[in-house]
Scaffold this motif. Structure first.
Motif, PDB file in Angstrom:
ATOM      1  N   GLN A  79      11.241  -0.890   1.973  1.00  0.00           N
ATOM      2  CA  GLN A  79      10.803  -0.979   0.576  1.00  0.00           C
ATOM      3  C   GLN A  79       9.324  -1.351   0.489  1.00  0.00           C
ATOM      4  O   GLN A  79       8.579  -0.778  -0.305  1.00  0.00           O
ATOM      5  CB  GLN A  79      11.617  -2.034  -0.205  1.00  0.00           C
ATOM      6  CG  GLN A  79      13.072  -1.718  -0.334  1.00  0.00           C
ATOM      7  CD  GLN A  79      13.904  -2.391   0.757  1.00  0.00           C
ATOM      8  OE1 GLN A  79      13.463  -2.581   1.875  1.00  0.00           O
ATOM      9  NE2 GLN A  79      15.133  -2.731   0.411  1.00  0.00           N
ATOM     10  N   VAL A  80       8.900  -2.307   1.304  1.00  0.00           N
ATOM     11  CA  VAL A  80       7.497  -2.741   1.286  1.00  0.00           C
ATOM     12  C   VAL A  80       6.589  -1.614   1.763  1.00  0.00           C
ATOM     13  O   VAL A  80       5.540  -1.363   1.167  1.00  0.00           O
ATOM     14  CB  VAL A  80       7.320  -4.016   2.145  1.00  0.00           C
ATOM     15  CG1 VAL A  80       5.855  -4.362   2.313  1.00  0.00           C
ATOM     16  CG2 VAL A  80       8.077  -5.176   1.528  1.00  0.00           C
ATOM     17  N   THR A  81       6.997  -0.913   2.808  1.00  0.00           N
ATOM     18  CA  THR A  81       6.203   0.201   3.319  1.00  0.00           C
ATOM     19  C   THR A  81       6.094   1.307   2.277  1.00  0.00           C
ATOM     20  O   THR A  81       5.004   1.848   2.051  1.00  0.00           O
ATOM     21  CB  THR A  81       6.819   0.748   4.625  1.00  0.00           C
ATOM     22  OG1 THR A  81       6.874  -0.317   5.578  1.00  0.00           O
ATOM     23  CG2 THR A  81       6.010   1.898   5.182  1.00  0.00           C
ATOM     24  N   ALA A  82       7.195   1.630   1.626  1.00  0.00           N
ATOM     25  CA  ALA A  82       7.181   2.675   0.598  1.00  0.00           C
ATOM     26  C   ALA A  82       6.255   2.297  -0.555  1.00  0.00           C
ATOM     27  O   ALA A  82       5.487   3.126  -1.048  1.00  0.00           O
ATOM     28  CB  ALA A  82       8.594   2.942   0.093  1.00  0.00           C
ATOM     29  N   GLU A  83       6.304   1.045  -0.985  1.00  0.00           N
ATOM     30  CA  GLU A  83       5.429   0.589  -2.071  1.00  0.00           C
ATOM     31  C   GLU A  83       3.966   0.639  -1.643  1.00  0.00           C
ATOM     32  O   GLU A  83       3.095   1.025  -2.435  1.00  0.00           O
ATOM     33  CB  GLU A  83       5.811  -0.825  -2.510  1.00  0.00           C
ATOM     34  CG  GLU A  83       4.952  -1.369  -3.622  1.00  0.00           C
ATOM     35  CD  GLU A  83       5.052  -0.583  -4.924  1.00  0.00           C
ATOM     36  OE1 GLU A  83       4.096  -0.655  -5.715  1.00  0.00           O
ATOM     37  OE2 GLU A  83       6.064   0.089  -5.152  1.00  0.00           O
ATOM     38  N   ALA A  84       3.674   0.267  -0.414  1.00  0.00           N
ATOM     39  CA  ALA A  84       2.295   0.319   0.088  1.00  0.00           C
ATOM     40  C   ALA A  84       1.771   1.749   0.102  1.00  0.00           C
ATOM     41  O   ALA A  84       0.620   2.006  -0.274  1.00  0.00           O
ATOM     42  CB  ALA A  84       2.224  -0.287   1.487  1.00  0.00           C
ATOM     43  N   VAL A  85       2.611   2.694   0.498  1.00  0.00           N
ATOM     44  CA  VAL A  85       2.212   4.102   0.505  1.00  0.00           C
ATOM     45  C   VAL A  85       1.959   4.584  -0.923  1.00  0.00           C
ATOM     46  O   VAL A  85       0.956   5.253  -1.191  1.00  0.00           O
ATOM     47  CB  VAL A  85       3.282   4.974   1.205  1.00  0.00           C
ATOM     48  CG1 VAL A  85       3.015   6.450   0.996  1.00  0.00           C
ATOM     49  CG2 VAL A  85       3.335   4.643   2.689  1.00  0.00           C
ATOM     50  N   ARG A  86       2.842   4.224  -1.846  1.00  0.00           N
ATOM     51  CA  ARG A  86       2.645   4.612  -3.251  1.00  0.00           C
ATOM     52  C   ARG A  86       1.333   4.065  -3.799  1.00  0.00           C
ATOM     53  O   ARG A  86       0.576   4.769  -4.467  1.00  0.00           O
ATOM     54  CB  ARG A  86       3.808   4.114  -4.120  1.00  0.00           C
ATOM     55  CG  ARG A  86       5.046   4.971  -4.032  1.00  0.00           C
ATOM     56  CD  ARG A  86       6.054   4.615  -5.113  1.00  0.00           C
ATOM     57  NE  ARG A  86       6.643   3.297  -4.933  1.00  0.00           N
ATOM     58  CZ  ARG A  86       7.711   3.040  -4.181  1.00  0.00           C
ATOM     59  NH1 ARG A  86       8.321   4.020  -3.544  1.00  0.00           N
ATOM     60  NH2 ARG A  86       8.189   1.820  -4.077  1.00  0.00           N
ATOM     61  N   ARG A  87       1.051   2.805  -3.511  1.00  0.00           N
ATOM     62  CA  ARG A  87      -0.188   2.195  -4.012  1.00  0.00           C
ATOM     63  C   ARG A  87      -1.423   2.848  -3.395  1.00  0.00           C
ATOM     64  O   ARG A  87      -2.415   3.084  -4.091  1.00  0.00           O
ATOM     65  CB  ARG A  87      -0.199   0.699  -3.724  1.00  0.00           C
ATOM     66  CG  ARG A  87       0.750  -0.067  -4.586  1.00  0.00           C
ATOM     67  CD  ARG A  87       0.674  -1.540  -4.301  1.00  0.00           C
ATOM     68  NE  ARG A  87       1.662  -2.262  -5.083  1.00  0.00           N
ATOM     69  CZ  ARG A  87       1.618  -3.571  -5.272  1.00  0.00           C
ATOM     70  NH1 ARG A  87       0.658  -4.293  -4.745  1.00  0.00           N
ATOM     71  NH2 ARG A  87       2.544  -4.150  -5.997  1.00  0.00           N
ATOM     72  N   ALA A  88      -1.362   3.126  -2.099  1.00  0.00           N
ATOM     73  CA  ALA A  88      -2.496   3.765  -1.433  1.00  0.00           C
ATOM     74  C   ALA A  88      -2.748   5.156  -2.013  1.00  0.00           C
ATOM     75  O   ALA A  88      -3.905   5.542  -2.252  1.00  0.00           O
ATOM     76  CB  ALA A  88      -2.237   3.859   0.070  1.00  0.00           C
TER      77      ALA A  88
END
Length: 50
Positions: free
Chosen positions: A23-32
């Protein structure tokens, strides 16, 4: 091995242990991606930011 009891292996291993790594990785990718799109549409470049 590290003698300091307050330091773990890595932040990623902590996230895995907590069950939130994906979940954290997915959110980081979305933000980037969002930041990249915003920069592209606004015309600013990373070296322009301080």
């Amino acid at each position: 091995m590290n003698d300091n009891p307050h330091i773990g292996e890595s932040f990623e291993s902590f996230l895995r242990d907590e069950g939130i790594c994906e979940q954290v990785t997915a959110e980081a990718v979305r933000r980037a991606r969002r930041i990249k799109i915003e920069r592209e549409t606004s015309g600013s470049r990373p070296e322009d930011e301080k």
